[in-house]
Design a protein around this motif. Structure first.
Motif, PDB file in Angstrom:
ATOM      1  N   UNK A 230       9.200  16.317  12.313  1.00 38.02           N
ATOM      2  CA  UNK A 230       9.465  17.744  12.552  1.00 38.02           C
ATOM      3  C   UNK A 230       9.137  18.575  11.322  1.00 38.02           C
ATOM      4  N   UNK A 231       9.524  18.092  10.150  1.00 43.00           N
ATOM      5  CA  UNK A 231       9.246  18.834   8.918  1.00 43.00           C
ATOM      6  C   UNK A 231       7.744  18.870   8.625  1.00 43.00           C
ATOM      7  N   UNK A 232       7.069  17.746   8.809  1.00 41.87           N
ATOM      8  CA  UNK A 232       5.628  17.692   8.531  1.00 41.87           C
ATOM      9  C   UNK A 232       4.858  18.601   9.484  1.00 41.87           C
ATOM     10  N   UNK A 233       5.312  18.655  10.733  1.00 38.52           N
ATOM     11  CA  UNK A 233       4.603  19.455  11.740  1.00 38.52           C
ATOM     12  C   UNK A 233       4.722  20.964  11.519  1.00 38.52           C
ATOM     13  N   UNK A 234       5.573  21.395  10.638  1.00 37.14           N
ATOM     14  CA  UNK A 234       5.714  22.838  10.404  1.00 37.14           C
ATOM     15  C   UNK A 234       4.421  23.446   9.864  1.00 37.14           C
ATOM     16  N   UNK A 235       3.633  22.619   9.121  1.00 33.34           N
ATOM     17  CA  UNK A 235       2.415  23.163   8.519  1.00 33.34           C
ATOM     18  C   UNK A 235       1.163  22.343   8.824  1.00 33.34           C
ATOM     19  N   UNK A 236       1.325  21.179   9.406  1.00 32.11           N
ATOM     20  CA  UNK A 236       0.176  20.286   9.598  1.00 32.11           C
ATOM     21  C   UNK A 236       0.129  19.737  11.013  1.00 32.11           C
ATOM     22  N   UNK A 237      -1.063  19.647  11.566  1.00 30.90           N
ATOM     23  CA  UNK A 237      -1.256  18.880  12.794  1.00 30.90           C
ATOM     24  C   UNK A 237      -1.273  17.401  12.423  1.00 30.90           C
ATOM     25  N   UNK A 238      -0.862  16.547  13.367  1.00 31.86           N
ATOM     26  CA  UNK A 238      -0.814  15.109  13.103  1.00 31.86           C
ATOM     27  C   UNK A 238      -1.657  14.384  14.149  1.00 31.86           C
ATOM     28  N   UNK A 239      -2.658  13.638  13.667  1.00 26.78           N
ATOM     29  CA  UNK A 239      -3.514  12.829  14.521  1.00 26.78           C
ATOM     30  C   UNK A 239      -3.337  11.361  14.135  1.00 26.78           C
ATOM     31  N   UNK A 240      -3.644  10.474  15.068  1.00 24.48           N
ATOM     32  CA  UNK A 240      -3.540   9.047  14.778  1.00 24.48           C
ATOM     33  C   UNK A 240      -4.639   8.297  15.505  1.00 24.48           C
ATOM     34  N   UNK A 241      -5.145   7.258  14.866  1.00 27.29           N
ATOM     35  CA  UNK A 241      -6.114   6.364  15.502  1.00 27.29           C
ATOM     36  C   UNK A 241      -5.405   5.077  15.917  1.00 27.29           C
ATOM     37  N   UNK A 242      -5.649   4.659  17.153  1.00 27.39           N
ATOM     38  CA  UNK A 242      -5.133   3.392  17.662  1.00 27.39           C
ATOM     39  C   UNK A 242      -6.269   2.702  18.407  1.00 27.39           C
ATOM     40  N   UNK A 243      -6.348   1.384  18.280  1.00 25.33           N
ATOM     41  CA  UNK A 243      -7.497   0.669  18.824  1.00 25.33           C
ATOM     42  C   UNK A 243      -7.132  -0.331  19.919  1.00 25.33           C
ATOM     43  N   UNK A 244      -6.162  -1.177  19.679  1.00 23.88           N
ATOM     44  CA  UNK A 244      -5.784  -2.151  20.698  1.00 23.88           C
ATOM     45  C   UNK A 244      -4.438  -2.748  20.345  1.00 23.88           C
ATOM     46  N   UNK A 245      -3.817  -3.384  21.334  1.00 26.87           N
ATOM     47  CA  UNK A 245      -2.598  -4.147  21.088  1.00 26.87           C
ATOM     48  C   UNK A 245      -2.948  -5.505  20.511  1.00 26.87           C
ATOM     49  N   UNK A 246      -1.982  -6.097  19.843  1.00 22.45           N
ATOM     50  CA  UNK A 246      -2.077  -7.492  19.440  1.00 22.45           C
ATOM     51  C   UNK A 246      -1.107  -8.302  20.295  1.00 22.45           C
ATOM     52  N   UNK A 247      -1.156  -9.613  20.157  1.00 25.41           N
ATOM     53  CA  UNK A 247      -0.260 -10.489  20.903  1.00 25.41           C
ATOM     54  C   UNK A 247       0.322 -11.533  19.959  1.00 25.41           C
ATOM     55  N   UNK A 248       1.635 -11.772  20.085  1.00 26.15           N
ATOM     56  CA  UNK A 248       2.230 -12.809  19.248  1.00 26.15           C
ATOM     57  C   UNK A 248       2.033 -14.176  19.882  1.00 26.15           C
ATOM     58  N   UNK A 249       2.599 -15.203  19.260  1.00 23.35           N
ATOM     59  CA  UNK A 249       2.370 -16.566  19.732  1.00 23.35           C
ATOM     60  C   UNK A 249       2.972 -16.820  21.106  1.00 23.35           C
ATOM     61  N   UNK A 250       3.874 -15.938  21.552  1.00 21.21           N
ATOM     62  CA  UNK A 250       4.478 -16.092  22.876  1.00 21.21           C
ATOM     63  C   UNK A 250       3.770 -15.254  23.937  1.00 21.21           C
ATOM     64  N   UNK A 251       2.699 -14.560  23.538  1.00 21.93           N
ATOM     65  CA  UNK A 251       1.965 -13.747  24.484  1.00 21.93           C
ATOM     66  C   UNK A 251       2.512 -12.350  24.670  1.00 21.93           C
ATOM     67  N   UNK A 252       3.489 -11.939  23.849  1.00 23.47           N
ATOM     68  CA  UNK A 252       4.057 -10.599  23.973  1.00 23.47           C
ATOM     69  C   UNK A 252       3.204  -9.607  23.190  1.00 23.47           C
TER      70      UNK A 252
END
Length: 484
Positions: A230-252
């Motif tokens: 909330x504080x950061x958004x007062x003056x800046x837009x926030x973007x994020x890059x995401x590519x894919x999920x990972x999986x642990x040894x149990x398949x989650x």
């Protein structure tokens, strides 16, 4: 502070039970003695140069308040009569609230902030990119693309901050004019339980007040937005890059999206992905609005001169495999595949990482396998004898290595996983659960020159869209990203 495995745990226990209860002068002397001992016993390790680092408290001291001074009791009696009966001292003492005693020498966060802000020399920035580091990797290459677009295509004053304590050799590849700060070592010395690193990063971003902040794989940046969005958004837009999920040894499913997106989506202006498949999965699983996601494909590598023509038509009896040798890339399946195709030679390039030593040894023993280790440029490892590039991933977005293979005119044999279908037509993909027999059939089909050329034609038709111009246009279409 000391953070070297069991030594760190022993020190923190000693600190909590005894050291923090000693007079300040004795604390310094004892900490200095501990530092001298461990430095002599374990000289190869990195230790603090001053006992001041050892005296940074990692836990607030809590002392129960069991009595009130007379003046406070008298004030509360009067307040109970004039304002609210609940302010009576008896009510207050019945709850026995703890008194929190903050150590007066807790100064590491301030020092870290001062060091970072001084590195910037009062410079102003339009865009701040937050990465864990810049090393060889697909996300790191993406960060270089974004920094170049911001600085050169959009004319923005651009800063890249690395948030993890690791060298960033690819920082030298940043576009001219992009400023870089390796802040990881400053953050690493701060208190995790008290979220000092998040506090320092938030204060830095609020002070810099860039028009936009772009998170690319930095866990610290995601946590900071979760706490101070909330504080950061007062003056800046926030973007994020995401590519894919990972999986642990149990398949989650695990990974950045699963960990952070549900709690931070309302602070984000856009999530940028390199493929069309992963965003659909996050919308379905996490309930995030489709309007938040934008797919912008990374550009393929710059055109290289073609391989010099061979004196005679080469016998294409070699297979190229190049990636990280880790669980995601299924090295045990690679072993099975190479073992079942003894009539082909396999050139395997990549650094072993979290791979079963028995699998690596078994690969090295195969007479038709050559383990080459790391490589700098994909183009340098391609040979005229290579029939195909084989990719054996278990999960993925749209890996850059496939763009490199396609640009090098190597037919790609890969499964229909993640965003790979954005580059390769469905007709060329193997099933997500394809076995060694299916891979072998796909590879052997390419031994027919006509089939190989048809495969390449379909690849190259898709590759035409993966250009720098299309990447820049895609980023420009995201509201608020390309403006100054």
């Amino acid at each position: 502070m000391i953070s070297q495995g069991w030594l760190g745990r022993a020190y923190r226990l000693f600190d909590r039970l005894l050291l923090s209860r000693l007079p300040a002068s004795m604390q310094y002397a004892v900490a200095n003695g501990i530092l001298a001992i461990v430095t002599r016993l374990f000289p190869a390790r990195a230790w603090p140069t001053s006992p001041d680092r050892l005296l940074v408290r990692r836990h607030l001291l809590r002392a129960p308040m069991r009595q009130l001074p007379d003046w406070a009791r008298a004030d509360m009696v009067q307040l109970a009569l004039d304002v609210d009966p609940l302010l009576a001292p008896e009510q207050f003492l019945a709850q026995r609230p703890p008194a929190v005693l903050a150590p007066t020498h807790w100064i590491q966060a301030g020092r870290a902030y001062r060091s970072l802000i001084q590195d910037l020399h009062d410079r102003q920035f339009d865009t701040v990119l937050l990465v864990p580091w810049l090393i060889r990797g697909g996300a790191d290459l993406g960060a270089l693309h974004h920094a170049r677009a911001c600085s050169h295509a959009f004319g923005q004053r651009t800063l890249v901050i690395a948030t993890e304590p690791r060298d960033s050799p690819w920082a030298s590849r940043l576009a001219e004019g992009v400023h870089f700060i390796a802040a990881g070592h400053e953050f690493a010395g701060l208190s995790e339980p008290n979220h000092e690193a998040e506090t320092v990063l938030a204060r830095l971003l609020i002070q810099l007040a860039p028009a936009r902040i772009h998170i690319i794989n930095s866990h610290l940046a995601w946590r900071t937005v979760g706490m101070f969005g909330k504080a950061i958004r007062q003056q800046s837009r926030i973007f994020a890059s995401l590519y894919c999920d990972e999986y642990n040894q149990h398949g989650r499913r695990t990974g950045l999206a699963q960990t952070y997106l549900p709690a931070t989506a309302h602070w984000l202006d856009a999530v940028i992905s390199d493929n069309t498949v992963s965003p659909l999965e996050w919308q379905r699983m996490l309930g995030v609005s489709p309007a938040l996601f934008h797919t912008v494909h990374f550009p393929g590598p710059s055109p290289d001169p073609p391989l010099p023509p061979a004196a005679t038509t080469p016998r294409r009896n070699r297979i190229l495999w190049a990636s990280r040798l880790d669980r995601q890339k299924r090295p045990e399946f690679l072993l099975e595949l190479a073992s079942s195709m003894q009539d082909f030679d396999w050139d395997i390039h990549g650094i072993p990482a979290n791979i079963d030593a028995r699998v690596l040894k078994a690969l090295a023993r195969l007479p038709n396998v050559s383990l080459h280790g790391s490589y700098e440029r994909f183009r340098d490892i391609v040979r005229a004898e290579h029939l195909a590039y084989v990719y054996t991933t278990a999960w993925d977005g749209l890996p850059n290595v496939l763009l490199e293979a396609a640009s090098a005119r190597l037919p790609i044999i890969a499964p229909d996983i993640g965003g790979i279908r954005d580059l390769l037509p469905e007709a060329l993909l193997l099933g997500a659960q394809a076995d060694a027999g299916a891979y072998s059939s796909g590879i052997r089909r390419l031994a027919d020159n006509r089939a190989r050329e048809d495969h390449l034609a379909l690849q190259e038709a898709r590759l035409q869209a993966f250009t720098w111009e299309n990447f820049v246009d895609g980023m420009r279409s995201i509201d608020g990203y390309a403006t100054r």
